[in-house]
Design a protein around this motif. Structure first.
Motif, PDB file in Angstrom:
ATOM      1  N   PHE B  27       0.766  -1.166   0.054  1.00 57.36           N
ATOM      2  CA  PHE B  27      -0.146   0.170   0.049  1.00 57.36           C
ATOM      3  C   PHE B  27       0.720   1.201  -0.031  1.00 57.36           C
ATOM      4  O   PHE B  27       0.526   2.470  -0.413  1.00 57.36           O
ATOM      5  CB  PHE B  27      -0.878   0.152   1.111  1.00 57.36           C
ATOM      6  CG  PHE B  27      -2.138  -0.938   1.060  1.00 57.36           C
ATOM      7  CD1 PHE B  27      -3.011  -0.943   0.042  1.00 57.36           C
ATOM      8  CD2 PHE B  27      -1.910  -2.064   1.535  1.00 57.36           C
ATOM      9  CE1 PHE B  27      -4.185  -1.546  -0.016  1.00 57.36           C
ATOM     10  CE2 PHE B  27      -2.924  -3.048   1.238  1.00 57.36           C
ATOM     11  CZ  PHE B  27      -4.115  -2.706   0.592  1.00 57.36           C
ATOM     12  N   HIS B  34       0.238   6.443  -6.697  1.00 53.15           N
ATOM     13  CA  HIS B  34      -0.969   7.687  -6.914  1.00 53.15           C
ATOM     14  C   HIS B  34      -0.157   8.957  -6.878  1.00 53.15           C
ATOM     15  O   HIS B  34      -0.838   9.731  -7.696  1.00 53.15           O
ATOM     16  CB  HIS B  34      -1.794   7.425  -5.648  1.00 53.15           C
ATOM     17  CG  HIS B  34      -2.742   6.321  -6.172  1.00 53.15           C
ATOM     18  ND1 HIS B  34      -3.492   5.777  -5.108  1.00 53.15           N
ATOM     19  CD2 HIS B  34      -3.309   5.647  -7.089  1.00 53.15           C
ATOM     20  CE1 HIS B  34      -4.228   4.773  -5.532  1.00 53.15           C
ATOM     21  NE2 HIS B  34      -3.966   4.761  -6.858  1.00 53.15           N
ATOM     22  N   LEU B  35       0.801   9.225  -6.293  1.00 53.56           N
ATOM     23  CA  LEU B  35       1.551  10.465  -6.054  1.00 53.56           C
ATOM     24  C   LEU B  35       2.160  10.774  -7.391  1.00 53.56           C
ATOM     25  O   LEU B  35       1.804  12.021  -7.704  1.00 53.56           O
ATOM     26  CB  LEU B  35       2.633  10.480  -4.795  1.00 53.56           C
ATOM     27  CG  LEU B  35       3.081  11.807  -4.294  1.00 53.56           C
ATOM     28  CD1 LEU B  35       1.845  12.669  -3.881  1.00 53.56           C
ATOM     29  CD2 LEU B  35       4.104  11.461  -3.268  1.00 53.56           C
ATOM     30  N   GLU B  37       1.190   9.546 -10.287  1.00 51.66           N
ATOM     31  CA  GLU B  37       0.164   9.904 -11.388  1.00 51.66           C
ATOM     32  C   GLU B  37      -0.452  11.173 -10.948  1.00 51.66           C
ATOM     33  O   GLU B  37      -0.913  11.958 -11.875  1.00 51.66           O
ATOM     34  CB  GLU B  37      -0.860   8.894 -10.862  1.00 51.66           C
ATOM     35  CG  GLU B  37      -0.806   7.585 -11.737  1.00 51.66           C
ATOM     36  CD  GLU B  37      -1.744   6.452 -11.325  1.00 51.66           C
ATOM     37  OE1 GLU B  37      -1.917   5.663 -12.285  1.00 51.66           O
ATOM     38  OE2 GLU B  37      -2.201   6.421 -10.212  1.00 51.66           O
ATOM     39  N   ASN B  38      -0.752  11.627  -9.880  1.00 51.92           N
ATOM     40  CA  ASN B  38      -1.372  12.737  -9.334  1.00 51.92           C
ATOM     41  C   ASN B  38      -0.590  14.060  -9.532  1.00 51.92           C
ATOM     42  O   ASN B  38      -1.309  15.172  -9.627  1.00 51.92           O
ATOM     43  CB  ASN B  38      -2.116  12.458  -8.117  1.00 51.92           C
ATOM     44  CG  ASN B  38      -2.926  11.712  -7.801  1.00 51.92           C
ATOM     45  OD1 ASN B  38      -3.575  11.194  -8.871  1.00 51.92           O
ATOM     46  ND2 ASN B  38      -3.180  11.211  -6.606  1.00 51.92           N
ATOM     47  N   THR B  39       0.828  14.081  -9.889  1.00 54.27           N
ATOM     48  CA  THR B  39       1.425  15.117  -9.831  1.00 54.27           C
ATOM     49  C   THR B  39       1.996  15.421 -11.122  1.00 54.27           C
ATOM     50  O   THR B  39       2.721  14.691 -11.633  1.00 54.27           O
ATOM     51  CB  THR B  39       2.703  15.046  -8.916  1.00 54.27           C
ATOM     52  OG1 THR B  39       2.272  14.713  -7.660  1.00 54.27           O
ATOM     53  CG2 THR B  39       3.415  16.391  -8.824  1.00 54.27           C
ATOM     54  N   PRO B  40       1.233  16.365 -11.937  1.00 55.72           N
ATOM     55  CA  PRO B  40       1.844  16.652 -13.340  1.00 55.72           C
ATOM     56  C   PRO B  40       3.416  17.013 -13.128  1.00 55.72           C
ATOM     57  O   PRO B  40       3.965  17.479 -12.259  1.00 55.72           O
ATOM     58  CB  PRO B  40       1.035  17.985 -13.866  1.00 55.72           C
ATOM     59  CG  PRO B  40      -0.028  17.890 -12.719  1.00 55.72           C
ATOM     60  CD  PRO B  40       0.531  17.371 -11.401  1.00 55.72           C
ATOM     61  N   THR B  41       3.969  16.656 -14.427  1.00 56.29           N
ATOM     62  CA  THR B  41       5.340  17.150 -14.509  1.00 56.29           C
ATOM     63  C   THR B  41       5.611  18.582 -14.852  1.00 56.29           C
ATOM     64  O   THR B  41       4.842  19.088 -15.563  1.00 56.29           O
ATOM     65  CB  THR B  41       5.996  16.521 -15.675  1.00 56.29           C
ATOM     66  OG1 THR B  41       5.556  14.868 -15.676  1.00 56.29           O
ATOM     67  CG2 THR B  41       7.525  16.264 -15.754  1.00 56.29           C
ATOM     68  N   SER B  42       6.530  19.077 -14.051  1.00 52.42           N
ATOM     69  CA  SER B  42       6.824  20.736 -14.132  1.00 52.42           C
ATOM     70  C   SER B  42       7.893  20.795 -15.253  1.00 52.42           C
ATOM     71  O   SER B  42       8.957  19.750 -15.184  1.00 52.42           O
ATOM     72  CB  SER B  42       7.155  21.311 -12.790  1.00 52.42           C
ATOM     73  OG  SER B  42       6.353  21.137 -11.817  1.00 52.42           O
ATOM     74  N   LYS B  43       7.879  22.041 -15.756  1.00 49.95           N
ATOM     75  CA  LYS B  43       9.374  22.261 -16.504  1.00 49.95           C
ATOM     76  C   LYS B  43      10.068  23.341 -15.494  1.00 49.95           C
ATOM     77  O   LYS B  43       9.750  23.738 -14.639  1.00 49.95           O
ATOM     78  CB  LYS B  43       8.634  23.442 -17.578  1.00 49.95           C
ATOM     79  CG  LYS B  43       7.713  22.805 -18.629  1.00 49.95           C
ATOM     80  CD  LYS B  43       8.299  23.037 -19.971  1.00 49.95           C
ATOM     81  CE  LYS B  43       7.485  22.173 -20.994  1.00 49.95           C
ATOM     82  NZ  LYS B  43       6.149  22.767 -21.240  1.00 49.95           N
ATOM     83  N   LEU B  47       9.610  25.970 -12.232  1.00 51.69           N
ATOM     84  CA  LEU B  47       9.322  25.185 -10.958  1.00 51.69           C
ATOM     85  C   LEU B  47       8.875  25.855  -9.892  1.00 51.69           C
ATOM     86  O   LEU B  47       9.370  26.886  -9.733  1.00 51.69           O
ATOM     87  CB  LEU B  47      10.594  24.644 -10.589  1.00 51.69           C
ATOM     88  CG  LEU B  47      11.007  23.240 -11.014  1.00 51.69           C
ATOM     89  CD1 LEU B  47      12.528  23.019 -10.206  1.00 51.69           C
ATOM     90  CD2 LEU B  47      10.076  22.281 -10.652  1.00 51.69           C
ATOM     91  N   ALA B  48       7.828  25.458  -9.089  1.00 53.59           N
ATOM     92  CA  ALA B  48       7.397  26.125  -8.072  1.00 53.59           C
ATOM     93  C   ALA B  48       7.812  25.455  -6.725  1.00 53.59           C
ATOM     94  O   ALA B  48       8.192  24.159  -6.773  1.00 53.59           O
ATOM     95  CB  ALA B  48       5.964  26.282  -7.935  1.00 53.59           C
ATOM     96  N   GLY B  50       7.974  23.532  -3.190  1.00 53.00           N
ATOM     97  CA  GLY B  50       7.109  22.414  -2.688  1.00 53.00           C
ATOM     98  C   GLY B  50       7.530  21.030  -3.629  1.00 53.00           C
ATOM     99  O   GLY B  50       8.286  20.991  -4.201  1.00 53.00           O
ATOM    100  N   GLN B  51       6.535  20.201  -3.330  1.00 50.22           N
ATOM    101  CA  GLN B  51       6.230  18.785  -4.079  1.00 50.22           C
ATOM    102  C   GLN B  51       6.443  19.014  -5.544  1.00 50.22           C
ATOM    103  O   GLN B  51       5.351  19.718  -5.970  1.00 50.22           O
ATOM    104  CB  GLN B  51       5.247  17.923  -3.481  1.00 50.22           C
ATOM    105  CG  GLN B  51       5.376  16.606  -4.278  1.00 50.22           C
ATOM    106  CD  GLN B  51       6.125  15.528  -3.378  1.00 50.22           C
ATOM    107  OE1 GLN B  51       5.495  15.173  -2.268  1.00 50.22           O
ATOM    108  NE2 GLN B  51       6.972  14.950  -3.864  1.00 50.22           N
TER     109      GLN B  51
END
Lengths: 189, 255
Positions: B27, B34-35, B37-43, B47-48, B50-51
């Protein structure tokens, strides 16, 4: 018989714990994707404000050279006012499109003023604003990815059932106009 | 109740608890899947803090390391030295030494480069090199040099080579890397002299409980391996637990 009962209870226990953890995972995942949207919007908003703050300096630096281009300068000022009065995501997206167009027009018209193009202050501001524009474009893409992930998750089984219980609704993307997607060629001397 | 505690029963009890551990770890793997999948890839350019999730080519920053067995220039390496040992009827590979080391490196995409500190990351990379030594089969010269430095002998009784396995994993310059980590202030840049923008940011281990994952594969491959890992651990762990329980109960004559 006792052995079979113990094994069945253990298997049922594992199944129950597994389903419970999975359900909690779905709930937490939906909260996370919802928060991703808020966070990615906040990250765009910061840049939109930064760009808006640069505009008075830009107008100040160009107005001496572009006295005959009042229409272009007024459009930038109006776009800034529209952005400052926008409150919702949709309104800000609309105001962003207007401002992007107004800034592009200003930079394109500036091409006709060689003295302005040689002005260090103007070039610095142009560089900063163009940099912010690029970052806004990236973060807009990121925001739309976040919204897309969220919208897909709340419409997919089994997340759909949890999303309905949480009352989650689809979110809107940050739309750009066709004109905004066109590049304006700005040539430097 | 006649319960004979032999090696097999001992192993079964261990298997029972290992099954439970696998089950719950599955699990954790699912949570990370899931993390990702849920986090879009940043350029990199935008970058901001945080995660963040980024992907690009690894490049040296200030220095590179020499990988232990291949001596290739790399930015991160880990290795294991294992010895094949027999105990009664059973035999298994026992880890004699393992270590990992990394240096801050740059991750470059089409928009820019950002500094990455691999310390405390969960690094998921396939093996880059492996060799097995044994009787009549000496380890390679580079491996011999390294194990001697470490004070580990590959020779056993009467100078006969022990059966040993040397495995190396590394991230080399130009390798494609996928990172899920925390973008925070770059400690190598002084505030007063900072160049505004991405130079102020470094990807690193975030606050307690946050995920820091580095892999030298694509996001799709990461998701696939996490899906397999989840299924294997959750279903395999549950099956192992139940099977071990059945065996233990059978030994207790409760079946």
């Amino acid at each position: 018989m006792v052995g079979i009962a113990i094994v069945l209870v253990a298997a049922a226990g594992l199944l129950f714990i597994g389903l419970l953890i999975y359900g909690i995972g779905i709930y937490n995942g939906l909260i996370q994707v919802k928060n991703n949207i808020k966070k990615s919007w906040a990250n765009i908003d910061v840049l939109l404000k930064q760009r808006t703050d640069e505009l008075p300096k830009l107008i100040e630096s160009v107005k001496g050279y572009m006295a005959h281009e009042r229409g272009v300068l007024e459009k930038v000022t109006e776009a800034r006012t529209q952005f400052l009065s926008a409150t919702t995501v949709a309104e800000k997206a609309q105001a962003d499109n207007v401002m992007t167009q107004a800034i592009k027009s200003l930079f394109a018209v500036a091409e006709n003023y060689p003295n302005l193009k040689a002005n260090e202050n103007f070039l610095q501001l142009q560089g900063r604003i163009s940099g912010i524009e690029n970052e806004i474009a990236d973060r807009r893409e990121f925001y739309n990815d976040s919204v897309n992930t969220y919208n897909i998750r709340i419409a997919s089984i089994p997340d759909l059932f949890v999303a309905r219980m949480m009352g989650l609704q689809p979110e809107e993307m940050f739309k750009t106009t066709e004109a905004d997607r066109q590049d304006v060629q700005v040539k430097f001397a | 109740m006649d319960l004979r505690f032999d090696d097999l029963l001992g192993g079964t009890v261990v298997g029972f608890f290992a099954g439970i551990a696998f089950f719950f770890n599955g699990f954790r793997t699912l949570k990370r899947k899931h993390l990702i999948e849920n986090t879009p890839t940043s350029k990199v350019r935008s970058l901001a803090m945080g995660q963040v999730e980024v992907s690009g080519a690894a490049a040296p920053w200030k220095e590179t390391l020499a990988a232990p067995f291949t001596e290739h220039a790399c930015l991160y390496y880990s290795y294991t030295i294992e010895e094949y040992r027999r105990s009664g009827k059973s035999s298994r590979w026992v880890t004699v030494d393992k270590e990992n080391r990394g240096v801050p490196f740059l991750l470059r995409d089409e928009t820019g480069a950002v500094l990455v500190d691999p310390a405390w990351a969960d690094v998921d990379i396939p093996e880059d090199y492996q060799e097995v030594s044994g009787m009549g089969n000496d380890p390679s010269t580079k491996v011999q040099g390294f194990v001697r430095q470490k004070g580990i002998s590959f020779e056993g009784f009467l100078g006969v080579n022990k059966k040993m396995r040397f495995t190396e994993y590394h991230i080399a310059p130009q390798d494609r890397v996928f990172i899920l980590g925390t973008a925070a202030d770059n400690p190598y840049v002084k505030e007063a002299t900072a160049i505004e923008g991405i130079a102020d940011v470094m990807i690193q281990k975030g606050p307690k409980g946050s995920c820091y994952y580095i892999a030298d594969k694509s996001e799709k491959e990461c998701l696939r391996s996490h899906a397999w890992g989840t299924a294997a651990q959750v279903y395999g762990g549950a099956a192992l637990t139940v099977a071990c329980l059945v065996y233990i109960l059978a030994q207790m004559h409760l079946f």
